[in-house]
Design an enzyme around this catalytic site. Structure first.
Site, PDB file in Angstrom:
ATOM      1  N   SER A 109     -82.237 -30.923 -34.137  1.00 38.99           N
ATOM      2  CA  SER A 109     -82.843 -32.069 -34.825  1.00 38.99           C
ATOM      3  C   SER A 109     -84.329 -32.196 -34.460  1.00 38.99           C
ATOM      4  O   SER A 109     -85.112 -31.279 -34.698  1.00 38.99           O
ATOM      5  CB  SER A 109     -82.048 -33.336 -34.496  1.00 38.99           C
ATOM      6  OG  SER A 109     -82.480 -34.419 -35.284  1.00 38.99           O
ATOM      7  N   ASP A 225     -76.476 -33.067 -44.623  1.00 40.70           N
ATOM      8  CA  ASP A 225     -77.223 -33.694 -43.527  1.00 40.70           C
ATOM      9  C   ASP A 225     -78.124 -34.781 -44.111  1.00 40.70           C
ATOM     10  O   ASP A 225     -79.033 -34.493 -44.883  1.00 40.70           O
ATOM     11  CB  ASP A 225     -78.072 -32.631 -42.818  1.00 40.70           C
ATOM     12  CG  ASP A 225     -78.708 -33.138 -41.534  1.00 40.70           C
ATOM     13  OD1 ASP A 225     -78.933 -34.358 -41.425  1.00 40.70           O
ATOM     14  OD2 ASP A 225     -78.976 -32.313 -40.649  1.00 40.70           O
ATOM     15  N   HIS A 255     -74.990 -33.967 -39.691  1.00 42.27           N
ATOM     16  CA  HIS A 255     -76.164 -33.648 -38.889  1.00 42.27           C
ATOM     17  C   HIS A 255     -75.869 -32.900 -37.580  1.00 42.27           C
ATOM     18  O   HIS A 255     -76.520 -31.908 -37.263  1.00 42.27           O
ATOM     19  CB  HIS A 255     -76.915 -34.949 -38.584  1.00 42.27           C
ATOM     20  CG  HIS A 255     -78.194 -34.743 -37.850  1.00 42.27           C
ATOM     21  ND1 HIS A 255     -79.226 -33.980 -38.359  1.00 42.27           N
ATOM     22  CD2 HIS A 255     -78.626 -35.200 -36.643  1.00 42.27           C
ATOM     23  CE1 HIS A 255     -80.239 -33.989 -37.500  1.00 42.27           C
ATOM     24  NE2 HIS A 255     -79.893 -34.711 -36.453  1.00 42.27           N
TER      25      HIS A 255
END
Length: 281
Positions: A109, A225, A255
């Site tokens: 991320s 996502d 995610h």
């Protein structure tokens, strides 16, 4: 495996929490960079799989995050460039601590975006980079107005809570969402304006310089996502000049790929990708 905990003083005098899971006679080592709002201890299932494959893992709670936040996590940092300096200093420590074996870098991320920016700015010597759901393009539906005024808000109200992320989008497994929401070391409030602005600057830098990316890498993203944009991973994959590059898209995945329905496949992919890049002894 041996679990070590220590702390590190940054160039600007912040104290970061460091931890490592060491194996005897490691075949490789890896520096792991966690995502926005979370902390490094959430990666234990992946750490265990990598340790079993002979890889020693080093990681840290980033500035404003987890145990590195003095008191309660804030997810606040002044500059993504400061974060890159932290990564560089700790990467150097990993290389000197486990000399003579291939070193990998993993980021998820925000951490995925940071290690991509780190690769472009610092050109580290590495056996390969793994980026999971990296922040390279803002999520679909991010307010255009918010992006437009972000520099102004960041300048005058840096700690203003500006952007709320939806925790329901981290995983299709309800128990994982609950665990995330109930973890006192996870920051679940709206993201501070300065942090958001700095992440936008980081993403812009990666997009503009993606064609200079030359290191071996594995990119992974879920089609569903809602927190980082899969199109960012596609952009980096297409533009990078790396001769060794892999993009794996997981249909329907959310995610946090290592905490979602495909997690076994994801973790096996990571382990296998690393093992293929460790020379036979």
């Amino acid at each position: 495996m041996n679990h070590l905990e220590t702390s590190y003083k940054t160039h600007d005098n912040q104290e970061l929490y460091l931890q490592a899971w060491m194996v005897d006679s490691p075949k490789a080592s890896l520096l792991l960079v966690h995502g926005l709002g979370e902390h490094s201890s959430r990666y234990l299932p992946l750490v265990e799989k990598l340790n079993a494959a002979g890889v020693s893992i080093f990681t840290f709670d980033g500035r404003g995050h987890g145990k590195s936040a003095a008191g309660k996590p804030t997810a606040y940092f002044e500059s993504y460039e400061d974060y890159l300096k932290d990564i560089d200093a700790l990467y150097g420590k990993v290389k000197s601590y486990v000399p003579g074996v291939p070193v990998f870098i993993y980021g998820h991320s925000m951490g995925g975006g940071l290690v991509a920016a780190y690769a472009l700015k610092y050109q580290p010597e590495t056996a390969g980079m793994i980026m999971s759901s990296p922040a390279i393009k803002p999520a679909e539906g991010t307010s255009i107005l918010l992006i437009a005024v972000s520099s102004l808000v960041s300048k005058y109200f840096p700690r203003l809570k500006a952007l709320q992320l939806d925790a329901q989008k981290i995983s299709r497994i309800p128990a994982e969402v609950e665990k995330y929401l109930n973890d006192p070391l996870v920051y679940t409030e709206a993201i501070p304006a300065r942090t958001g602005y700095e992440l936008l600057q980081m993403m812009r830098f990666i997009q503009e310089n993606a064609s200079n990316f030359s290191l071996p890498f594995l990119l992974m993203h879920g089609t569903d996502d809602g927190l980082t944009n899969p199109k960012g991973s596609e952009l980096l994959f297409e533009k990078a000049k790396s001769s060794d590059k892999t993009l794996k898209i997981f249909p329907g995945a959310y995610h946090e790929l290592i905490n979602d329905l495909d997690r076994e496949e994801v973790m096996n992919l990571i382990v296998n990708w690393i093992e293929m890049r460790i020379p036979e002894s």
